[in-house]
Enzyme design. Structure first.
Site, mmCIF file in Angstrom:
data_model
loop_
_atom_site.group_PDB
_atom_site.id
_atom_site.type_symbol
_atom_site.label_atom_id
_atom_site.label_comp_id
_atom_site.label_asym_id
_atom_site.label_seq_id
_atom_site.Cartn_x
_atom_site.Cartn_y
_atom_site.Cartn_z
ATOM 1 N N HIS A 113 -30.308 -11.589 -0.488
ATOM 2 C CA HIS A 113 -31.313 -10.966 0.331
ATOM 3 C C HIS A 113 -30.961 -11.558 1.839
ATOM 4 O O HIS A 113 -31.110 -12.722 2.240
ATOM 5 C CB HIS A 113 -32.772 -11.365 0.030
ATOM 6 C CG HIS A 113 -33.584 -10.656 0.764
ATOM 7 N ND1 HIS A 113 -34.073 -10.705 2.184
ATOM 8 C CD2 HIS A 113 -34.601 -9.549 0.401
ATOM 9 C CE1 HIS A 113 -35.016 -9.828 2.793
ATOM 10 N NE2 HIS A 113 -35.152 -9.263 1.329
ATOM 11 N N HIS A 142 0.815 13.275 4.055
ATOM 12 C CA HIS A 142 -0.457 12.145 3.480
ATOM 13 C C HIS A 142 -1.531 12.804 3.817
ATOM 14 O O HIS A 142 -2.456 11.891 3.461
ATOM 15 C CB HIS A 142 -0.004 10.775 3.970
ATOM 16 C CG HIS A 142 1.577 10.146 3.461
ATOM 17 N ND1 HIS A 142 1.686 9.067 3.299
ATOM 18 C CD2 HIS A 142 2.509 10.940 2.923
ATOM 19 C CE1 HIS A 142 2.779 8.614 2.989
ATOM 20 N NE2 HIS A 142 3.465 9.914 2.599
ATOM 21 N N ASP A 195 14.245 12.922 3.515
ATOM 22 C CA ASP A 195 12.811 12.573 3.594
ATOM 23 C C ASP A 195 12.271 12.033 4.677
ATOM 24 O O ASP A 195 11.518 11.215 4.990
ATOM 25 C CB ASP A 195 12.679 11.592 2.325
ATOM 26 C CG ASP A 195 11.219 11.204 1.783
ATOM 27 O OD1 ASP A 195 10.454 12.189 2.169
ATOM 28 O OD2 ASP A 195 11.079 10.256 1.343
ATOM 29 N N HIS A 222 12.234 12.313 -3.678
ATOM 30 C CA HIS A 222 11.461 11.989 -4.702
ATOM 31 C C HIS A 222 10.433 13.405 -4.961
ATOM 32 O O HIS A 222 10.274 14.231 -4.037
ATOM 33 C CB HIS A 222 10.557 10.707 -4.116
ATOM 34 C CG HIS A 222 9.753 11.084 -2.755
ATOM 35 N ND1 HIS A 222 8.115 11.642 -2.922
ATOM 36 C CD2 HIS A 222 10.191 10.804 -1.584
ATOM 37 C CE1 HIS A 222 7.972 11.492 -1.595
ATOM 38 N NE2 HIS A 222 9.027 11.272 -0.836
ATOM 39 N N SER A 243 8.804 4.344 5.942
ATOM 40 C CA SER A 243 9.376 3.291 5.001
ATOM 41 C C SER A 243 10.156 4.307 3.750
ATOM 42 O O SER A 243 9.023 5.268 3.210
ATOM 43 C CB SER A 243 8.785 2.054 4.660
ATOM 44 O OG SER A 243 7.985 1.590 5.504
ATOM 45 N N GLU A 259 8.073 7.012 -5.491
ATOM 46 C CA GLU A 259 8.293 6.740 -3.923
ATOM 47 C C GLU A 259 7.076 6.330 -3.482
ATOM 48 O O GLU A 259 6.870 5.553 -2.611
ATOM 49 C CB GLU A 259 9.100 7.960 -3.229
ATOM 50 C CG GLU A 259 9.856 7.406 -2.056
ATOM 51 C CD GLU A 259 9.016 7.292 -0.810
ATOM 52 O OE1 GLU A 259 9.302 6.726 0.325
ATOM 53 O OE2 GLU A 259 7.724 8.228 -1.017
ATOM 54 N N ASP A 294 7.358 12.904 -6.469
ATOM 55 C CA ASP A 294 6.096 12.650 -6.552
ATOM 56 C C ASP A 294 5.470 13.052 -5.188
ATOM 57 O O ASP A 294 6.260 12.964 -4.169
ATOM 58 C CB ASP A 294 5.719 11.272 -7.088
ATOM 59 C CG ASP A 294 6.325 10.269 -5.932
ATOM 60 O OD1 ASP A 294 7.435 10.140 -5.299
ATOM 61 O OD2 ASP A 294 5.720 8.964 -5.662
ATOM 62 N N ARG A 314 4.554 -3.025 9.098
ATOM 63 C CA ARG A 314 5.717 -2.341 9.246
ATOM 64 C C ARG A 314 6.823 -3.364 9.857
ATOM 65 O O ARG A 314 6.435 -4.092 10.659
ATOM 66 C CB ARG A 314 5.626 -1.069 10.127
ATOM 67 C CG ARG A 314 4.682 -0.124 9.456
ATOM 68 C CD ARG A 314 5.250 0.594 8.187
ATOM 69 N NE ARG A 314 4.179 1.523 7.846
ATOM 70 C CZ ARG A 314 4.669 2.381 6.691
ATOM 71 N NH1 ARG A 314 5.880 2.626 6.321
ATOM 72 N NH2 ARG A 314 3.818 3.187 6.361
ATOM 73 N N THR A 363 -30.926 -4.320 3.085
ATOM 74 C CA THR A 363 -30.543 -5.477 3.679
ATOM 75 C C THR A 363 -29.870 -6.640 2.452
ATOM 76 O O THR A 363 -30.679 -6.961 1.686
ATOM 77 C CB THR A 363 -31.916 -6.109 3.915
ATOM 78 O OG1 THR A 363 -32.911 -6.227 2.967
ATOM 79 C CG2 THR A 363 -32.455 -5.496 5.145
ATOM 80 N N ASP A 420 7.102 16.527 2.321
ATOM 81 C CA ASP A 420 7.247 15.164 1.676
ATOM 82 C C ASP A 420 7.006 14.904 0.017
ATOM 83 O O ASP A 420 6.059 14.900 -0.132
ATOM 84 C CB ASP A 420 6.127 14.207 2.396
ATOM 85 C CG ASP A 420 6.406 12.809 2.118
ATOM 86 O OD1 ASP A 420 7.599 12.531 1.290
ATOM 87 O OD2 ASP A 420 5.533 11.835 2.579
HETATM 88 N N1 BES Z 1 8.729 10.280 3.635
HETATM 89 C C1 BES Z 1 8.018 8.953 3.917
HETATM 90 C C2 BES Z 1 8.821 8.181 4.531
HETATM 91 C C3 BES Z 1 9.081 8.444 6.099
HETATM 92 C C4 BES Z 1 7.883 8.877 6.736
HETATM 93 C C5 BES Z 1 10.121 8.292 6.726
HETATM 94 C C6 BES Z 1 8.045 9.241 8.227
HETATM 95 C C7 BES Z 1 10.140 8.779 7.935
HETATM 96 C C8 BES Z 1 9.028 9.220 8.698
HETATM 97 C C9 BES Z 1 7.955 8.438 2.423
HETATM 98 O O1 BES Z 1 7.578 9.348 1.382
HETATM 99 C C10 BES Z 1 6.660 7.603 2.522
HETATM 100 O O2 BES Z 1 5.736 7.829 2.765
HETATM 101 N N2 BES Z 1 7.168 6.291 2.466
HETATM 102 C C11 BES Z 1 5.896 5.356 2.259
HETATM 103 C C12 BES Z 1 6.557 4.367 1.456
HETATM 104 C C13 BES Z 1 5.332 3.147 1.014
HETATM 105 C C14 BES Z 1 4.587 4.143 0.059
HETATM 106 C C15 BES Z 1 5.970 2.219 0.209
HETATM 107 C C16 BES Z 1 5.348 5.080 3.845
HETATM 108 O O3 BES Z 1 6.175 4.718 4.715
HETATM 109 O O4 BES Z 1 4.256 4.705 3.908
HETATM 110 MN MN MN Z 2 8.916 11.055 1.358
HETATM 111 MN MN MN Z 3 5.447 9.920 1.825
#
Ligand code: BES
Ligand code: MN
Ligand code: MN
Length: 456
Positions: free
Chosen positions: A213, A427, A180, A86, A399, A153, A88, A328, A315, A119
């Site tokens: 209030h 992230h 990834d 991906h 994921s 993604e 993005d 998860r 308040t 990532d």
């Molecule tokens: N690359 C990650 C997934 C990942 C993170 C795999 C750490 C193994 C270890 C992917 O870009 C990601 O961040 N996925 C999201 C998916 C969600 C937005 C549906 C995630 O896991 O939060």
């Molecule tokens: Mn990723």
């Molecule tokens: Mn990611």
């Protein structure tokens, strides 16, 4: 040294420059203001694919962000690889916590800092460097290759499934390759054979018709913020177990051999916990940290809001409260089976005087592939050649929504060969990718294509 390895060595700095050019484009899929940047990034990746010799290069428009497709089918009788990645990225905020600008990539201390460095632009560009090397040195690839690089993604891959279904015939392959995921540690290559799924929901609580209030009405009517806390607090018990009725029904128990295999891995638990910044570990009772993050499901509040959160005090008894709650999931849990269970449960937990609604924001099933498949053995050989040691076989807690889709649409072995590290801050502010990972990953990808060509 063979010509391929020499080419990889001689071009390593330029590979970093190619990656930097992609990192300068703020392809933030979640933010509508970056819609045009996301499109521009797709075009940029497509042009690079053309430049390195890929054919049929196409920027495919969808109802969301575009998908980049390319192929090279010049290896008759050799396997066909479907490479997914991906382009993005996650939003860069909070900006003030970045040492250098998120979209002005910078190398410091052997690490490349930028949003998307690891990532997943960095890991996509490892493959592009590997492909270029084969094309330049050998005039072609050792395998047939189809590439799908999507732009959604990080927001749940909403429009990818339609594309995969519509093009199913053209996307025939023998193996799926994705970079990834993570390594087990610096210099410890890994193949991931499992990922957790996700169910991301929003719980909304509505009480009084308007804000009140809190002196005038407080104590006489139910406060939705208090009600939401009651509900959220009940979702997990003190032992870290999720209390949603039936939540664990479909959780597949871990086979003894796998439990032992996970236990014998060189997972740096102290380093992992240190990286988290949390003073003590906490998780489901009876499980190790590795089990908690890889093979057990979990539930977390990602955000919560209600009432007045500005400076000072006001308040007020808010009329509305909401929480973003994600779970998860692990095999064989099914997000679609869990939505009605959670919905019934939060409604049952709601005290009188408020109305609760549950929204399913997005979901993806868990993923597990066959770790001993000959295709994965080819990946093992490639990693061993590149890193001088056999890779660890791991599962991971993150994921990748499309993996379960691939299993449904293609039913193929999947190679998850990733090079992230726990301290890459994906992230988060100051995301980085170690150049050791990047160059080792490029080399691994180059060897992977060779090794896949040798599979029966
Ligand atoms: N690359 C990650 C997934 C990942 C993170 C795999 C750490 C193994 C270890 C992917 O870009 C990601 O961040 N996925 C999201 C998916 C969600 C937005 C549906 C995630 O896991 O939060
Ligand atoms: Mn990723
Ligand atoms: Mn990611």
């Amino acid at each position: 040294m063979d010509a391929l390895s020499r080419y990889l060595d001689e071009n390593r700095d330029r590979f970093v420059e190619d990656l930097k050019a992609a990192l300068r484009i703020p392809s933030v899929s979640a933010q509508p203001a970056h819609r045009e940047d996301v499109r521009r990034c797709a075009e940029h990746v497509a042009r690079h694919l053309e430049a390195i010799g890929m054919t049929q290069v196409e920027v495919v428009h969808t109802l969301g962000h575009p998908i980049v497709y390319a192929e090279w089918l010049g290896a008759p009788r050799k396997p066909t690889v479907l490479l997914y990645g991906h382009y993005d990225v996650q939003p860069p905020e909070p900006l003030e916590l970045w040492t250098s600008q998120p979209f002005e990539p910078m190398v410091r201390d052997g690490k490349l800092y930028a949003r998307g460095a690891c990532d997943d632009k960095g890991q996509v560009y490892m493959h592009l460097g590997a492909i270029e090397s084969h094309m330049k040195v050998n005039g072609g690839l050792p395998v047939n290759l189809k590439i799908v690089i999507e732009g959604e993604e990080e927001v749940g891959s909403d429009h990818l499934e339609t594309f995969l279904r519509e093009r199913r015939k053209d996307l025939d392959a023998d193996v799926i390759v994705v970079s990834d995921t993570s390594m087990l540690g610096p210099d410890l290559p890994a193949l991931s054979y499992g990922l957790r799924g996700i169910l991301y929901t929003q719980i909304e609580v509505v009480g009084p018709a308007r804000d009140l209030h809190s002196g005038e009405f407080g104590g006489a009517v139910m406060n939705p913020a208090n009600a939401l806390c009651t509900i959220v607090a009940a979702l997990k018990d003190g032992d870290g177990r999720i209390t949603i009725p039936g939540f664990y029904d479909r959780v597949r128990p871990l086979p003894r051999e796998e439990q032992e295999a996970l236990r014998s891995l060189a997972f740096d638990e102290a380093g992992f916990l240190h990286e988290s910044g949390s003073p003590v570990p906490f998780g489901e009772k009876g499980y190790s940290t590795v089990e908690r993050i890889w093979v057990r499901p979990t539930l977390d509040v990602n955000g919560m809001w209600s009432g007045y959160t500005g400076e000072g005090s006001k308040t007020v008894l808010p009329s509305f409260a909401a929480a973003k709650v994600s779970m998860r999931l692990v095999p064989d849990q099914d997000p679609l089976d869990l939505v009605p269970r959670l919905e019934a449960y939060v409604k049952q937990l709601a005290p009188p005087g408020v109305t609760v609604t549950l929204r399913d924001l997005h979901h993806a099933p868990p993923f597990l592939t066959e770790p001993d498949h000959p295709m994965l053995q080819a990946a093992r050989r490639a990693l061993e050649r590149a890193w001088g040691k056999a890779p660890a076989m791991i599962r991971e807690g993150g994921s990748i929504p499309v993996m379960a889709t691939f299993q449904k649409t293609h039913g193929l072995p999947c190679i998850l060969m990733g090079f992230g590290l726990h301290d890459d801050q994906v992230h988060a502010p100051n995301e980085k990718f170690s150049l050791t990972s990047f160059h080792g990953g490029t080399r691994s990808a180059a060897y992977l294509y060779e090794e896949l060509a040798r599979t029966p």
